[in-house]
Design a protein around this motif. Sequence first.
Motif, PDB file in Angstrom:
ATOM      1  N   ALA A   6     -38.914  11.650  36.988  1.00 58.55           N
ATOM      2  CA  ALA A   6     -39.835  10.858  36.671  1.00 58.55           C
ATOM      3  C   ALA A   6     -39.429  10.203  35.278  1.00 58.55           C
ATOM      4  O   ALA A   6     -38.935  10.488  34.308  1.00 58.55           O
ATOM      5  N   GLU A   7     -39.373   8.696  35.310  1.00 57.94           N
ATOM      6  CA  GLU A   7     -39.025   7.764  34.396  1.00 57.94           C
ATOM      7  C   GLU A   7     -37.547   7.971  33.997  1.00 57.94           C
ATOM      8  O   GLU A   7     -37.144   7.991  32.711  1.00 57.94           O
ATOM      9  N   GLY A   8     -36.661   8.433  34.925  1.00 60.11           N
ATOM     10  CA  GLY A   8     -35.472   8.743  34.406  1.00 60.11           C
ATOM     11  C   GLY A   8     -35.202   9.781  33.745  1.00 60.11           C
ATOM     12  O   GLY A   8     -33.918  10.269  33.093  1.00 60.11           O
ATOM     13  N   TYR A   9     -35.966  10.780  33.373  1.00 58.15           N
ATOM     14  CA  TYR A   9     -35.984  11.964  32.747  1.00 58.15           C
ATOM     15  C   TYR A   9     -34.731  12.876  32.924  1.00 58.15           C
ATOM     16  O   TYR A   9     -34.175  13.299  32.086  1.00 58.15           O
ATOM     17  N   TRP A  10     -34.362  12.948  34.136  1.00 58.15           N
ATOM     18  CA  TRP A  10     -33.131  13.965  34.577  1.00 58.15           C
ATOM     19  C   TRP A  10     -32.067  13.035  34.775  1.00 58.15           C
ATOM     20  O   TRP A  10     -31.028  13.478  35.188  1.00 58.15           O
ATOM     21  N   ASP A  11     -31.860  11.870  34.583  1.00 62.02           N
ATOM     22  CA  ASP A  11     -30.724  11.092  34.629  1.00 62.02           C
ATOM     23  C   ASP A  11     -29.295  11.766  34.083  1.00 62.02           C
ATOM     24  O   ASP A  11     -28.435  11.787  34.791  1.00 62.02           O
ATOM     25  N   LYS A  12     -29.492  12.287  32.563  1.00 61.47           N
ATOM     26  CA  LYS A  12     -28.332  12.792  31.827  1.00 61.47           C
ATOM     27  C   LYS A  12     -28.045  14.148  32.784  1.00 61.47           C
ATOM     28  O   LYS A  12     -26.833  14.415  32.577  1.00 61.47           O
ATOM     29  N   LEU A  13     -29.044  14.769  33.110  1.00 62.75           N
ATOM     30  CA  LEU A  13     -28.660  15.953  34.004  1.00 62.75           C
ATOM     31  C   LEU A  13     -27.847  15.510  35.059  1.00 62.75           C
ATOM     32  O   LEU A  13     -26.756  16.073  35.502  1.00 62.75           O
ATOM     33  N   VAL A  14     -28.184  14.727  35.834  1.00 63.95           N
ATOM     34  CA  VAL A  14     -27.537  14.234  37.045  1.00 63.95           C
ATOM     35  C   VAL A  14     -26.059  13.685  36.857  1.00 63.95           C
ATOM     36  O   VAL A  14     -25.134  14.129  37.170  1.00 63.95           O
ATOM     37  N   GLY A  15     -26.155  12.945  35.440  1.00 64.17           N
ATOM     38  CA  GLY A  15     -24.829  12.388  34.933  1.00 64.17           C
ATOM     39  C   GLY A  15     -23.869  13.717  34.745  1.00 64.17           C
ATOM     40  O   GLY A  15     -22.630  13.704  34.737  1.00 64.17           O
ATOM     41  N   MET A  16     -24.398  14.487  34.067  1.00 64.44           N
ATOM     42  CA  MET A  16     -23.589  16.069  33.465  1.00 64.44           C
ATOM     43  C   MET A  16     -23.016  16.475  35.004  1.00 64.44           C
ATOM     44  O   MET A  16     -21.952  16.954  34.786  1.00 64.44           O
ATOM     45  N   ILE A  17     -23.883  16.737  35.830  1.00 59.43           N
ATOM     46  CA  ILE A  17     -23.377  17.345  36.976  1.00 59.43           C
ATOM     47  C   ILE A  17     -22.346  16.255  38.064  1.00 59.43           C
ATOM     48  O   ILE A  17     -21.364  17.117  38.281  1.00 59.43           O
ATOM     49  N   PRO A  19     -37.314  17.294  58.956  1.00 58.89           N
ATOM     50  CA  PRO A  19     -36.620  18.472  59.474  1.00 58.89           C
ATOM     51  C   PRO A  19     -35.365  18.503  58.902  1.00 58.89           C
ATOM     52  O   PRO A  19     -34.929  17.547  58.473  1.00 58.89           O
ATOM     53  N   ALA A  20     -35.229  19.864  58.469  1.00 62.18           N
ATOM     54  CA  ALA A  20     -33.959  20.361  57.728  1.00 62.18           C
ATOM     55  C   ALA A  20     -32.681  19.765  58.028  1.00 62.18           C
ATOM     56  O   ALA A  20     -32.100  18.881  57.034  1.00 62.18           O
ATOM     57  N   GLU A  21     -32.527  19.601  59.617  1.00 58.41           N
ATOM     58  CA  GLU A  21     -31.062  18.844  59.851  1.00 58.41           C
ATOM     59  C   GLU A  21     -31.094  17.399  59.511  1.00 58.41           C
ATOM     60  O   GLU A  21     -30.038  16.873  59.531  1.00 58.41           O
ATOM     61  N   THR A  22     -32.166  16.737  59.464  1.00 55.10           N
ATOM     62  CA  THR A  22     -32.136  15.265  59.231  1.00 55.10           C
ATOM     63  C   THR A  22     -32.502  14.907  57.576  1.00 55.10           C
ATOM     64  O   THR A  22     -32.458  13.594  57.081  1.00 55.10           O
ATOM     65  N   GLN A  23     -32.425  15.909  56.749  1.00 49.26           N
ATOM     66  CA  GLN A  23     -32.579  15.744  55.370  1.00 49.26           C
ATOM     67  C   GLN A  23     -31.494  15.298  54.570  1.00 49.26           C
ATOM     68  O   GLN A  23     -30.418  16.000  54.405  1.00 49.26           O
ATOM     69  N   GLU A  24     -31.421  14.008  54.199  1.00 50.81           N
ATOM     70  CA  GLU A  24     -30.208  13.384  53.424  1.00 50.81           C
ATOM     71  C   GLU A  24     -30.683  13.485  51.954  1.00 50.81           C
ATOM     72  O   GLU A  24     -31.552  12.949  51.465  1.00 50.81           O
ATOM     73  N   PRO A  25     -29.898  14.208  50.990  1.00 49.07           N
ATOM     74  CA  PRO A  25     -30.330  14.401  49.826  1.00 49.07           C
ATOM     75  C   PRO A  25     -30.432  12.999  49.009  1.00 49.07           C
ATOM     76  O   PRO A  25     -29.574  12.118  49.396  1.00 49.07           O
ATOM     77  N   ASP A  26     -31.516  12.586  48.409  1.00 54.90           N
ATOM     78  CA  ASP A  26     -31.612  11.385  47.524  1.00 54.90           C
ATOM     79  C   ASP A  26     -30.792  11.822  46.281  1.00 54.90           C
ATOM     80  O   ASP A  26     -30.941  12.687  45.586  1.00 54.90           O
ATOM     81  N   TYR A  27     -29.758  10.886  45.793  1.00 55.56           N
ATOM     82  CA  TYR A  27     -29.163  11.427  44.492  1.00 55.56           C
ATOM     83  C   TYR A  27     -28.472  10.188  44.092  1.00 55.56           C
ATOM     84  O   TYR A  27     -27.522   9.283  44.515  1.00 55.56           O
ATOM     85  N   PRO A  28     -28.825   9.650  42.845  1.00 52.99           N
ATOM     86  CA  PRO A  28     -30.070  10.061  42.018  1.00 52.99           C
ATOM     87  C   PRO A  28     -31.296   8.833  42.445  1.00 52.99           C
ATOM     88  O   PRO A  28     -30.865   7.839  43.019  1.00 52.99           O
ATOM     89  N   GLU A  29     -32.179   9.103  41.884  1.00 55.80           N
ATOM     90  CA  GLU A  29     -33.406   8.090  41.961  1.00 55.80           C
ATOM     91  C   GLU A  29     -34.373   8.311  40.863  1.00 55.80           C
ATOM     92  O   GLU A  29     -34.390   9.144  40.347  1.00 55.80           O
ATOM     93  N   ARG A  30     -35.094   6.898  40.655  1.00 57.44           N
ATOM     94  CA  ARG A  30     -35.952   6.937  39.515  1.00 57.44           C
ATOM     95  C   ARG A  30     -37.500   6.539  39.860  1.00 57.44           C
ATOM     96  O   ARG A  30     -37.419   5.638  40.575  1.00 57.44           O
ATOM     97  N   ILE A  31     -38.389   7.122  39.211  1.00 56.72           N
ATOM     98  CA  ILE A  31     -39.635   6.223  39.302  1.00 56.72           C
ATOM     99  C   ILE A  31     -39.496   4.766  38.938  1.00 56.72           C
ATOM    100  O   ILE A  31     -38.971   4.585  37.727  1.00 56.72           O
TER     101      ILE A  31
END
Length: 194
Positions: free
Chosen positions: A138-149, A182-194
């Motif tokens: 939400a509102e890029g709250y986790w952007d820094k976490l994604v950057g850290m990973i 379905p699990a086999e078609t799940q492409e992780p979204d990475y990253p995305e913001r509201i």
Amino acid sequence: MTPISSLCVYCGSSRGVNPAFIPLARALGQEMAQRKIRLVYGGGRVGLMGACADGVMNNGGQVIGVIPQHLQDREIGHSGITELKVVDNMHTRKRMMFDLSDAFCVLPGGLGTLEELFEVVTWRQLGMHDKPIIVLNAEGYWDKLVGMIDSIIDDGFAQPSARQYFSVVGSIGRLFDLLAAPAETQEPDYPERI
Ligand code: AMP
């Protein structure tokens, strides 16, 4: 139709300073109630945790809270939910929340939320489960976490495949789209913001 019946939500026991987050937590709860997905959470009445639980309960949904006895005062065990399980310690709480849930969602939160996220992500890394883990950025709250990973991967301390263990979405709608796929078609979204 979303093929899960219960969703664990990890989020702050505080409200945070961004006024958008409490309504977001409530809106997630409302959407869960409408989709007949049971909320599993830490059982408190405070912060985003309480807002999410209220969002479910106020819309006719089901909520199971799991709280350790020693946090009953600090996080104020929510007496208005479907079932409040009071357990002996944090480890039992987190294990029970894990066992009761088909998937995990992370809203903005603090150190406890981070700890909960990394526990289920690292359990997935170790092959201990295959349940979806979705971070609502939400509102890029986790952007820094994604950057850290990303930088941990760049520095060679995690495999690029670490990105597959959780998805990052920018909206509640996208969260349920991912859960419905379905699990086999799940492409992780990475990253995305509201
Ligand atoms: P916070 O994000 O710090 O507001 O905490 C959110 C929730 O995570 C609260 O219900 C905490 O009790 C819980 N939590 C889970 N594991 C821990 C931990 N190791 N330390 C602190 N809080 C934790």
